[in-house]
Design a protein around this motif. Structure first.
Motif, PDB file in Angstrom:
ATOM      1  N   GLY A  33      24.160 -55.841   5.042  1.00 38.36           N
ATOM      2  CA  GLY A  33      24.028 -55.136   3.718  1.00 38.36           C
ATOM      3  C   GLY A  33      22.869 -55.489   2.822  1.00 38.36           C
ATOM      4  N   GLY A  34      22.141 -56.730   3.255  1.00 38.80           N
ATOM      5  CA  GLY A  34      20.924 -57.270   2.421  1.00 38.80           C
ATOM      6  C   GLY A  34      19.724 -56.337   3.050  1.00 38.80           C
ATOM      7  N   SER A  35      19.688 -56.227   4.265  1.00 39.62           N
ATOM      8  CA  SER A  35      18.733 -55.538   4.888  1.00 39.62           C
ATOM      9  C   SER A  35      18.753 -54.209   4.513  1.00 39.62           C
ATOM     10  CB  SER A  35      18.727 -55.538   6.223  1.00 39.62           C
ATOM     11  OG  SER A  35      19.810 -54.767   7.008  1.00 39.62           O
ATOM     12  N   VAL A  36      19.822 -53.455   4.472  1.00 45.33           N
ATOM     13  CA  VAL A  36      19.906 -52.097   4.029  1.00 45.33           C
ATOM     14  C   VAL A  36      19.439 -51.819   2.461  1.00 45.33           C
ATOM     15  CG1 VAL A  36      21.793 -50.199   3.508  1.00 45.33           C
ATOM     16  CG2 VAL A  36      21.962 -51.392   5.687  1.00 45.33           C
ATOM     17  N   LEU A  37      20.007 -52.801   1.744  1.00 44.65           N
ATOM     18  CA  LEU A  37      19.846 -52.704   0.388  1.00 44.65           C
ATOM     19  C   LEU A  37      18.116 -53.052   0.076  1.00 44.65           C
ATOM     20  CD1 LEU A  37      20.789 -52.711  -2.687  1.00 44.65           C
ATOM     21  CD2 LEU A  37      20.839 -55.190  -2.517  1.00 44.65           C
ATOM     22  N   ALA A  38      17.468 -53.965   0.970  1.00 48.55           N
ATOM     23  CA  ALA A  38      15.917 -54.005   0.741  1.00 48.55           C
ATOM     24  C   ALA A  38      15.223 -52.757   1.069  1.00 48.55           C
ATOM     25  CB  ALA A  38      15.735 -55.372   1.503  1.00 48.55           C
ATOM     26  N   ALA A  39      15.789 -52.094   2.296  1.00 48.37           N
ATOM     27  CA  ALA A  39      14.985 -51.311   2.888  1.00 48.37           C
ATOM     28  C   ALA A  39      15.166 -49.854   1.820  1.00 48.37           C
ATOM     29  CB  ALA A  39      15.675 -50.555   4.138  1.00 48.37           C
ATOM     30  N   GLY A  40      16.448 -49.693   1.225  1.00 47.97           N
ATOM     31  CA  GLY A  40      16.770 -48.522   0.041  1.00 47.97           C
ATOM     32  C   GLY A  40      15.700 -48.844  -1.001  1.00 47.97           C
ATOM     33  N   ILE A  41      15.700 -49.981  -1.558  1.00 48.32           N
ATOM     34  CA  ILE A  41      14.728 -50.541  -2.681  1.00 48.32           C
ATOM     35  C   ILE A  41      13.340 -50.086  -2.199  1.00 48.32           C
ATOM     36  CG2 ILE A  41      13.818 -52.339  -4.138  1.00 48.32           C
ATOM     37  CD1 ILE A  41      16.707 -53.350  -4.129  1.00 48.32           C
ATOM     38  N   ALA A  42      12.820 -50.619  -1.258  1.00 47.62           N
ATOM     39  CA  ALA A  42      11.563 -50.342  -0.965  1.00 47.62           C
ATOM     40  C   ALA A  42      11.266 -48.720  -0.436  1.00 47.62           C
ATOM     41  CB  ALA A  42      11.292 -51.188   0.603  1.00 47.62           C
ATOM     42  N   VAL A  43      12.280 -48.039  -0.063  1.00 42.82           N
ATOM     43  CA  VAL A  43      11.911 -46.520   0.153  1.00 42.82           C
ATOM     44  C   VAL A  43      11.955 -46.209  -1.210  1.00 42.82           C
ATOM     45  CG1 VAL A  43      13.058 -44.473   0.728  1.00 42.82           C
ATOM     46  CG2 VAL A  43      12.624 -46.288   2.181  1.00 42.82           C
ATOM     47  N   ALA A  44      12.755 -46.267  -2.314  1.00 42.10           N
ATOM     48  CA  ALA A  44      12.542 -45.839  -3.660  1.00 42.10           C
ATOM     49  C   ALA A  44      11.494 -46.253  -4.350  1.00 42.10           C
ATOM     50  CB  ALA A  44      13.900 -46.438  -4.374  1.00 42.10           C
ATOM     51  N   LEU A  45      10.964 -47.515  -4.412  1.00 45.33           N
ATOM     52  CA  LEU A  45       9.739 -47.759  -4.817  1.00 45.33           C
ATOM     53  C   LEU A  45       8.724 -47.189  -4.284  1.00 45.33           C
ATOM     54  CD1 LEU A  45       8.535 -49.883  -6.934  1.00 45.33           C
ATOM     55  CD2 LEU A  45       8.123 -51.484  -4.772  1.00 45.33           C
ATOM     56  N   ALA A  46       8.374 -46.890  -2.985  1.00 49.01           N
ATOM     57  CA  ALA A  46       7.630 -46.236  -2.379  1.00 49.01           C
ATOM     58  C   ALA A  46       7.514 -44.749  -2.766  1.00 49.01           C
ATOM     59  CB  ALA A  46       7.638 -46.177  -0.700  1.00 49.01           C
ATOM     60  N   GLY A  47       8.445 -43.977  -3.052  1.00 39.36           N
ATOM     61  CA  GLY A  47       8.716 -42.804  -3.420  1.00 39.36           C
ATOM     62  C   GLY A  47       8.269 -42.437  -4.815  1.00 39.36           C
ATOM     63  N   MET A  48       8.853 -43.573  -5.789  1.00 45.02           N
ATOM     64  CA  MET A  48       8.117 -43.606  -7.205  1.00 45.02           C
ATOM     65  C   MET A  48       6.622 -43.868  -7.331  1.00 45.02           C
ATOM     66  SD  MET A  48      11.627 -45.291  -9.248  1.00 45.02           S
ATOM     67  CE  MET A  48      10.520 -46.799  -9.384  1.00 45.02           C
ATOM     68  N   SER A  49       6.215 -44.559  -6.624  1.00 48.25           N
ATOM     69  CA  SER A  49       4.707 -44.770  -6.748  1.00 48.25           C
ATOM     70  C   SER A  49       3.884 -43.743  -6.097  1.00 48.25           C
ATOM     71  CB  SER A  49       4.360 -46.177  -5.985  1.00 48.25           C
ATOM     72  OG  SER A  49       4.651 -46.083  -4.696  1.00 48.25           O
ATOM     73  N   GLY A  50       4.465 -43.109  -4.978  1.00 46.01           N
ATOM     74  CA  GLY A  50       3.803 -42.182  -4.306  1.00 46.01           C
ATOM     75  C   GLY A  50       3.670 -40.843  -5.315  1.00 46.01           C
TER      76      GLY A  50
END
Length: 121
Positions: free
Chosen positions: A55-72
Motif C-alpha cells: 500500500g505504501g508503494s502504491v501510495l508513493a507512486a500515485g503521489i509522485a505521478v500526481a506531482l509530476a503531472g501538476m508540475s508538468g
C-alpha cells in the motif's frame, strides 16, 4: 554555436519537471517489486507488514505521478504563455501534406462552394 546551446539548455524549472517525472517513473516501476516483496513477507506470517509495504508503494507512486503531472502542466502553461514558445497559425496554402478535394479516390463525391453551405439549427 554557443548561443544556440545556451538557448536549447533546459532551465531550472524544466530540470525540476524532468527530475520529478523520472522519480515518478522509478516509483511506478518499483510497484511490482514491492508487490513481490509484500507477498514474500505475507507468506512469512507478517500480513499487516506486507499489506503496508504494498500500500505504501502504491501510495508513493500515485503521489509522485500526481506531482509530476501538476508540475508538468504548470511548466507547459508557463511555456505557452511566455514568448519563448512560438505557435504559428497556418493558412490554407501551408497545408502541403493534406490531400485536396480534387485528389479524392471516390467517384460520387459532391464538392460544395461556400455559398452552398446551410446552417443547421
Amino acid at each position: 554555436m554557443t548561443g544556440w546551446y545556451a538557448e536549447r539548455t533546459p532551465g531550472g524549472s524544466a530540470k525540476a519537471v524532468i527530475a520529478v517525472t523520472l522519480l515518478a517513473l522509478l516509483l511506478v516501476a518499483a510497484v511490482p517489486v514491492a508487490l513481490l516483496a509484500a507477498v514474500v513477507v505475507m507468506l512469512l506470517g507478517h500480513v499487516v507488514v506486507g499489506l503496508a509495504l504494498f500500500g505504501g508503494s502504491v501510495l508513493a507512486a500515485g503521489i509522485a505521478v500526481a506531482l509530476a503531472g501538476m508540475s508538468g502542466m504548470r511548466h507547459l502553461r508557463k511555456l505557452l504563455s511566455g514568448g519563448s514558445f512560438r505557435v504559428l497559425r497556418l493558412d490554407g496554402s501551408q497545408y502541403t501534406d493534406v490531400a485536396g478535394p480534387g485528389d479524392s479516390d471516390y467517384a460520387n463525391v459532391v464538392e460544395l462552394d461556400r455559398s452552398e453551405y446551410t446552417e443547421v439549427r
